[in-house]
Design a protein around this motif. Structure first.
Motif, PDB file in Angstrom:
ATOM      1  N   ILE A  24       5.627 -19.614 -10.719  1.00  0.00           N
ATOM      2  CA  ILE A  24       5.415 -18.810 -11.918  1.00  0.00           C
ATOM      3  C   ILE A  24       3.952 -18.414 -12.049  1.00  0.00           C
ATOM      4  O   ILE A  24       3.051 -19.212 -11.792  1.00  0.00           O
ATOM      5  CB  ILE A  24       5.837 -19.618 -13.183  1.00  0.00           C
ATOM      6  CG1 ILE A  24       7.320 -19.969 -13.117  1.00  0.00           C
ATOM      7  CG2 ILE A  24       5.496 -18.860 -14.466  1.00  0.00           C
ATOM      8  CD1 ILE A  24       8.245 -18.790 -13.203  1.00  0.00           C
ATOM      9  N   GLU A  25       3.728 -17.189 -12.472  1.00  0.00           N
ATOM     10  CA  GLU A  25       2.366 -16.739 -12.729  1.00  0.00           C
ATOM     11  C   GLU A  25       2.038 -16.976 -14.198  1.00  0.00           C
ATOM     12  O   GLU A  25       2.554 -16.306 -15.089  1.00  0.00           O
ATOM     13  CB  GLU A  25       2.239 -15.261 -12.369  1.00  0.00           C
ATOM     14  CG  GLU A  25       0.798 -14.823 -12.388  1.00  0.00           C
ATOM     15  CD  GLU A  25       0.542 -13.636 -11.460  1.00  0.00           C
ATOM     16  OE1 GLU A  25       1.493 -13.144 -10.812  1.00  0.00           O
ATOM     17  OE2 GLU A  25      -0.616 -13.218 -11.408  1.00  0.00           O
ATOM     18  N   ALA A  26       1.192 -17.972 -14.438  1.00  0.00           N
ATOM     19  CA  ALA A  26       0.759 -18.306 -15.796  1.00  0.00           C
ATOM     20  C   ALA A  26      -0.619 -18.944 -15.671  1.00  0.00           C
ATOM     21  O   ALA A  26      -0.978 -19.425 -14.588  1.00  0.00           O
ATOM     22  CB  ALA A  26       1.739 -19.278 -16.453  1.00  0.00           C
ATOM     23  N   ASP A  27      -1.383 -18.956 -16.758  1.00  0.00           N
ATOM     24  CA  ASP A  27      -2.727 -19.540 -16.682  1.00  0.00           C
ATOM     25  C   ASP A  27      -2.679 -21.032 -16.365  1.00  0.00           C
ATOM     26  O   ASP A  27      -3.563 -21.563 -15.703  1.00  0.00           O
ATOM     27  CB  ASP A  27      -3.465 -19.312 -18.004  1.00  0.00           C
ATOM     28  CG  ASP A  27      -3.757 -17.839 -18.238  1.00  0.00           C
ATOM     29  OD1 ASP A  27      -3.803 -17.062 -17.257  1.00  0.00           O
ATOM     30  OD2 ASP A  27      -3.932 -17.448 -19.410  1.00  0.00           O
ATOM     31  N   ALA A  84      -1.660 -20.570 -10.865  1.00  0.00           N
ATOM     32  CA  ALA A  84      -2.229 -21.001 -12.143  1.00  0.00           C
ATOM     33  C   ALA A  84      -3.672 -21.482 -11.952  1.00  0.00           C
ATOM     34  O   ALA A  84      -4.100 -21.786 -10.838  1.00  0.00           O
ATOM     35  CB  ALA A  84      -1.383 -22.123 -12.724  1.00  0.00           C
ATOM     36  N   LYS A  85      -4.414 -21.557 -13.073  1.00  0.00           N
ATOM     37  CA  LYS A  85      -5.782 -22.097 -13.022  1.00  0.00           C
ATOM     38  C   LYS A  85      -5.783 -23.615 -13.171  1.00  0.00           C
ATOM     39  O   LYS A  85      -6.654 -24.296 -12.646  1.00  0.00           O
ATOM     40  CB  LYS A  85      -6.620 -21.502 -14.162  1.00  0.00           C
ATOM     41  CG  LYS A  85      -6.778 -19.984 -14.112  1.00  0.00           C
ATOM     42  CD  LYS A  85      -7.833 -19.530 -15.145  1.00  0.00           C
ATOM     43  CE  LYS A  85      -7.888 -18.021 -15.301  1.00  0.00           C
ATOM     44  NZ  LYS A  85      -6.911 -17.529 -16.315  1.00  0.00           N
ATOM     45  N   LEU A 122       1.356 -20.099 -20.570  1.00  0.00           N
ATOM     46  CA  LEU A 122       1.642 -21.471 -20.151  1.00  0.00           C
ATOM     47  C   LEU A 122       3.100 -21.552 -19.721  1.00  0.00           C
ATOM     48  O   LEU A 122       3.980 -21.030 -20.411  1.00  0.00           O
ATOM     49  CB  LEU A 122       1.417 -22.405 -21.350  1.00  0.00           C
ATOM     50  CG  LEU A 122       1.699 -23.884 -21.149  1.00  0.00           C
ATOM     51  CD1 LEU A 122       0.659 -24.492 -20.225  1.00  0.00           C
ATOM     52  CD2 LEU A 122       1.691 -24.608 -22.496  1.00  0.00           C
ATOM     53  N   ALA A 123       3.353 -22.216 -18.587  1.00  0.00           N
ATOM     54  CA  ALA A 123       4.736 -22.453 -18.151  1.00  0.00           C
ATOM     55  C   ALA A 123       5.088 -23.924 -18.334  1.00  0.00           C
ATOM     56  O   ALA A 123       4.312 -24.805 -17.976  1.00  0.00           O
ATOM     57  CB  ALA A 123       4.908 -22.046 -16.685  1.00  0.00           C
ATOM     58  N   GLU A 156      -0.524 -16.605 -26.031  1.00  0.00           N
ATOM     59  CA  GLU A 156       0.346 -15.445 -26.272  1.00  0.00           C
ATOM     60  C   GLU A 156       1.746 -15.628 -25.728  1.00  0.00           C
ATOM     61  O   GLU A 156       2.686 -15.008 -26.216  1.00  0.00           O
ATOM     62  CB  GLU A 156      -0.275 -14.196 -25.617  1.00  0.00           C
ATOM     63  CG  GLU A 156      -1.567 -13.770 -26.281  1.00  0.00           C
ATOM     64  CD  GLU A 156      -2.325 -12.713 -25.479  1.00  0.00           C
ATOM     65  OE1 GLU A 156      -1.899 -12.372 -24.360  1.00  0.00           O
ATOM     66  OE2 GLU A 156      -3.357 -12.256 -25.995  1.00  0.00           O
ATOM     67  N   LYS A 157       1.860 -16.437 -24.678  1.00  0.00           N
ATOM     68  CA  LYS A 157       3.158 -16.511 -24.013  1.00  0.00           C
ATOM     69  C   LYS A 157       3.429 -17.905 -23.472  1.00  0.00           C
ATOM     70  O   LYS A 157       2.596 -18.493 -22.787  1.00  0.00           O
ATOM     71  CB  LYS A 157       3.199 -15.494 -22.867  1.00  0.00           C
ATOM     72  CG  LYS A 157       4.522 -15.471 -22.143  1.00  0.00           C
ATOM     73  CD  LYS A 157       4.774 -14.143 -21.486  1.00  0.00           C
ATOM     74  CE  LYS A 157       4.046 -14.040 -20.160  1.00  0.00           C
ATOM     75  NZ  LYS A 157       4.583 -12.929 -19.347  1.00  0.00           N
ATOM     76  N   VAL A 158       4.611 -18.420 -23.796  1.00  0.00           N
ATOM     77  CA  VAL A 158       5.084 -19.692 -23.250  1.00  0.00           C
ATOM     78  C   VAL A 158       6.341 -19.391 -22.444  1.00  0.00           C
ATOM     79  O   VAL A 158       7.287 -18.794 -22.957  1.00  0.00           O
ATOM     80  CB  VAL A 158       5.401 -20.698 -24.383  1.00  0.00           C
ATOM     81  CG1 VAL A 158       6.003 -21.979 -23.812  1.00  0.00           C
ATOM     82  CG2 VAL A 158       4.140 -21.013 -25.192  1.00  0.00           C
TER      83      VAL A 158
END
Ligand code: AR6
Length: 179
Positions: A24-27, A84-85, A122-123, A156-158
């Motif tokens: 998944i692409e998430a921070d 992710a970071k 965030l995932a 903004e997004k979970v």
């Protein structure tokens, strides 16, 4: 392949997806960890396998410096070669030994930690529903309750990532009813 399946709008976006959280692409991605951050099985193992041993080494260093992570708490490491970071390691409760309040806390602390790190997305996996034995329905209900009462500052997004059809359909049913 990973594909977006259902979106809920709570003032921030909640996406339910079926797939592999390591892709998944998430921070940040949240790991379902144990207190020793010893990533031997389940989603933890998948994260280290794909992201690299640096994640385990950083985790070992964290525990040497800070001691074990309490149940219901989180610890942060880098994410190695993942997109992710960061990886936020959340220690969920073991079914029958530790209660739902700890699951609530593990999820909520993950969201709060993401904000402390200045992240927008965030995932989250279904913490405690694998090796730790929690029923999927309980996890879905607790996660819905955390998300419903959460007031994000910059998040903004979970993205809630479920590994199989059964998990996905349980979350879809519970989130549709409760969000
Ligand atoms: N992507 C998304 N979800 C996954 C993936 C994946 N790649 N792999 C498994 N799941 P578990 P726990 C789902 O066992 O119950 C580890 O050994 C899985 O189907 O990973 O909190 C840790 O080091 C299940 O629904 O975590 C701890 O010792 C969910 O992720 C212990 O397991 C959580 O399953 C933590 O147990």
């Amino acid at each position: 392949e990973d594909y977006l399946v259902k979106t809920f709008n709570l003032g921030f976006e909640v996406d339910l997806m079926k797939g592999d959280i390591t892709k998944i692409e998430a921070d940040a991605i949240v790991n379902a960890a144990n207190s020793y951050l010893s990533h031997g099985g389940g989603v933890a193992w998948a994260i280290v396998r794909r992201g690299g041993e640096a994640i385990q080494r950083e985790s070992d260093q964290y525990v040497r410096e800070h001691g074990p992570v309490p149940v219901g708490e989180v610890a942060v490491t880098g994410a190695g070669s993942l997109r992710a970071k960061y990886v936020i390691h959340a220690v969920g409760p073991r079914y029958g030994l530790e209660g739902e309040d700890k699951l609530h806390s593990a999820i909520r602390r993950s969201l709060e930690k993401a904000e402390e790190l200045g992240l927008r997305s965030l995932a989250l996996p279904a913490i405690s529903t694998g090796i730790y034995g929690y029923p999927m329905e309980v996890c879905a209900r607790v996660m819905a309750s955390v998300l419903r009462s959460y007031k994000p500052k910059i998040l903004e997004k979970v993205i809630v990532v479920l590994y199989d059809d059964m998990a996905y359909s349980t979350f879809e049913k519970v989130f549709t009813r409760e969000l």
